[in-house]
Design a protein around this motif. Sequence first.
Motif, PDB file in Angstrom:
ATOM      1  N   ASN A 100      -0.288 -33.081  55.260  1.00 53.51           N
ATOM      2  CA  ASN A 100       0.343 -33.935  56.282  1.00 53.51           C
ATOM      3  C   ASN A 100       0.805 -33.098  57.468  1.00 53.51           C
ATOM      4  O   ASN A 100       0.585 -33.463  58.623  1.00 53.51           O
ATOM      5  N   ALA A 101       1.442 -31.970  57.174  1.00 48.66           N
ATOM      6  CA  ALA A 101       1.936 -31.094  58.241  1.00 48.66           C
ATOM      7  C   ALA A 101       0.781 -30.559  59.085  1.00 48.66           C
ATOM      8  O   ALA A 101       0.874 -30.504  60.317  1.00 48.66           O
TER       9      ALA A 101
ATOM     10  N   SER B  40      -2.275 -39.413  38.636  1.00 46.81           N
ATOM     11  CA  SER B  40      -3.636 -39.722  39.063  1.00 46.81           C
ATOM     12  C   SER B  40      -3.985 -39.101  40.419  1.00 46.81           C
ATOM     13  O   SER B  40      -5.112 -39.187  40.843  1.00 46.81           O
ATOM     14  N   PHE B  41      -3.017 -38.506  41.098  1.00 45.14           N
ATOM     15  CA  PHE B  41      -3.290 -37.861  42.388  1.00 45.14           C
ATOM     16  C   PHE B  41      -4.116 -36.605  42.174  1.00 45.14           C
ATOM     17  O   PHE B  41      -3.894 -35.850  41.233  1.00 45.14           O
TER      18      PHE B  41
ATOM     19  N   GLU C  10       3.163 -30.863  46.845  1.00 42.99           N
ATOM     20  CA  GLU C  10       3.263 -29.788  47.837  1.00 42.99           C
ATOM     21  C   GLU C  10       1.993 -29.696  48.685  1.00 42.99           C
ATOM     22  O   GLU C  10       2.060 -29.538  49.898  1.00 42.99           O
ATOM     23  N   GLU C  11       0.829 -29.806  48.054  1.00 50.42           N
ATOM     24  CA  GLU C  11      -0.439 -29.764  48.800  1.00 50.42           C
ATOM     25  C   GLU C  11      -0.536 -30.938  49.759  1.00 50.42           C
ATOM     26  O   GLU C  11      -1.000 -30.799  50.884  1.00 50.42           O
TER      27      GLU C  11
END
Length: 146
Positions: free
Chosen positions: A26-27, A14-15, A20-21
């Motif tokens: 976050n980074a 459901s994301f 990875e994205e």
Amino acid sequence: GQFPIEKKSPNPGSFDLSQEESSNENAEMWAIKSWGELCMGLSAPKSSNAGLSNQDSNSVLSFEVVKLMLENGAAHALMVAIKRIRLHHPMAASTASALVRPLEIFTRPSVYNTVNDMAEKDKAKLDVPKMSKESRRVTFGPSRRS
């Protein structure tokens, strides 16, 4: 420091973002926030993080560093960084706050006036004509050289 809280969905499909994205996002948010905190630390090195009211005073600012940052486009770069904040991200509020604090310092009228005065003094120093060795030699009356 604060760490983002990762919410696990019962249905991983459901994301909207892949794992990875999400990790890249976050980074990027951490990097933007850290850069804003660095700008704050460079412009106000004498302030402590505990005393937020202390940051309202110009006595904690390093005006030479603020002047250099402004001359090299730090205010514009902060605005571009604000544009990159993902509003749906859990770190959006803290990241925006980290960017707005140094921007607030750069836009204070008292900081503008001080930095402007410093720039005018620097310009005046550069505009003073250099005197040659011959023009510095002043003689009064006839020369005693033969």
